[in-house]
Motif scaffolding. Structure first.
Motif, PDB file in Angstrom:
ATOM      1  N   ALA A  99      39.069  37.101  37.989  1.00 49.95           N
ATOM      2  CA  ALA A  99      39.804  38.336  37.750  1.00 49.95           C
ATOM      3  C   ALA A  99      40.385  38.294  36.345  1.00 49.95           C
ATOM      4  CB  ALA A  99      40.935  38.481  38.762  1.00 49.95           C
ATOM      5  N   ASN A 100      40.413  39.440  35.708  1.00 44.69           N
ATOM      6  CA  ASN A 100      40.946  39.563  34.352  1.00 44.69           C
ATOM      7  C   ASN A 100      40.442  38.440  33.460  1.00 44.69           C
ATOM      8  OD1 ASN A 100      42.296  41.934  34.989  1.00 44.69           O
ATOM      9  ND2 ASN A 100      44.103  40.831  35.681  1.00 44.69           N
ATOM     10  N   SER A 101      41.307  37.543  33.046  1.00 44.68           N
ATOM     11  CA  SER A 101      40.929  36.472  32.121  1.00 44.68           C
ATOM     12  C   SER A 101      40.815  35.118  32.811  1.00 44.68           C
ATOM     13  CB  SER A 101      41.956  36.390  30.992  1.00 44.68           C
ATOM     14  OG  SER A 101      41.979  37.592  30.272  1.00 44.68           O
ATOM     15  N   THR A 119      36.861  21.412  40.955  1.00 45.60           N
ATOM     16  CA  THR A 119      36.931  22.852  40.757  1.00 45.60           C
ATOM     17  C   THR A 119      38.108  23.115  39.828  1.00 45.60           C
ATOM     18  OG1 THR A 119      36.034  23.254  42.956  1.00 45.60           O
ATOM     19  CG2 THR A 119      37.172  25.085  41.902  1.00 45.60           C
ATOM     20  N   VAL A 120      37.817  23.733  38.699  1.00 47.32           N
ATOM     21  CA  VAL A 120      38.819  23.935  37.656  1.00 47.32           C
ATOM     22  C   VAL A 120      38.973  25.434  37.392  1.00 47.32           C
ATOM     23  CG1 VAL A 120      39.469  23.396  35.271  1.00 47.32           C
ATOM     24  CG2 VAL A 120      38.106  21.759  36.581  1.00 47.32           C
ATOM     25  N   THR A 121      40.215  25.891  37.320  1.00 47.69           N
ATOM     26  CA  THR A 121      40.495  27.271  36.937  1.00 47.69           C
ATOM     27  C   THR A 121      40.720  27.298  35.431  1.00 47.69           C
ATOM     28  OG1 THR A 121      41.483  27.761  39.074  1.00 47.69           O
ATOM     29  CG2 THR A 121      42.065  29.227  37.260  1.00 47.69           C
ATOM     30  N   PHE A 122      40.029  28.209  34.764  1.00 50.66           N
ATOM     31  CA  PHE A 122      40.167  28.390  33.328  1.00 50.66           C
ATOM     32  C   PHE A 122      40.801  29.751  33.057  1.00 50.66           C
ATOM     33  CE2 PHE A 122      37.077  25.050  33.281  1.00 50.66           C
ATOM     34  CZ  PHE A 122      37.298  24.372  32.093  1.00 50.66           C
ATOM     35  N   PHE A 123      41.580  29.793  31.992  1.00 48.66           N
ATOM     36  CA  PHE A 123      42.193  31.035  31.526  1.00 48.66           C
ATOM     37  C   PHE A 123      41.674  31.294  30.121  1.00 48.66           C
ATOM     38  CE2 PHE A 123      45.585  33.198  29.162  1.00 48.66           C
ATOM     39  CZ  PHE A 123      45.673  34.358  29.917  1.00 48.66           C
TER      40      PHE A 123
END
Length: 167
Positions: A99-101, A119-123
């Protein structure tokens, strides 16, 4: 007048120099302090985050990590056995926009010939992707080091932070 000219020249030169695009940091703790080892010598990886068939693979030279302290840097390289295993890799297996960025990635981290998946969340901000994940020494068969006869103990948990130019 001379001071203003020097400042203007420095600003112009700094605008012409390439900004550091890719950085990997490993942040750890001991029972006494914290440490951060940084690698800013990452070549542009082959592949692209927008390609489903050829996602990037980061090949990191252990010798390029700097812990801002010569003894700590040497210890870091010794722990990762840089002579027999001069590289470790971060391979993107999956990368998708949430979602979004925000993006979700599955990455394979290979250290000392041991692979672990995270599992890595990136912004994304200003075309830079930033993600961090907790990893452990023990994930890779490494016993957290001790110093001074066990008085200083390094914690098993490490924060792996990646700041990557969105290719």
């Amino acid at each position: 007048m001379m001071k203003n000219t020097v400042i203007l020249i420095l600003l112009l030169i700094s605008g012409l120099l390439p900004a550091q695009e890719n950085t990997v940091e490993i942040l750890g703790k001991t029972n006494v302090n914290t440490f951060k080892c940084t690698n800013t010598s990452i070549a542009k990886p082959a592949g692209s985050f927008s390609s489903e068939t050829k996602l990037p693979v980061l090949q990191l030279k252990v010798a390029d990590f700097d812990c801002r302290n010569k003894m700590m840097t040497n210890d870091f390289r010794k722990i990762l056995n840089s002579e027999q295993h001069p590289h470790f890799t971060v391979r993107f297996i999956e990368f998708k926009k949430n979602a979004n960025s925000y993006y979700s990635a599955i990455v394979e981290v290979k250290i000392l010939n041991r692979k672990r998946f995270y599992t890595v969340t990136f912004f994304e901000n200003k075309n830079m992707l930033t993600g961090n994940e907790t990893v452990r020494f023990s994930d890779f068969g490494i016993v957290p080091p001790t110093k001074m006869g066990g008085t200083i103990v390094v914690k098993d948990h490490l924060e792996l932070t990646m700041k990557l130019k969105n290719l």
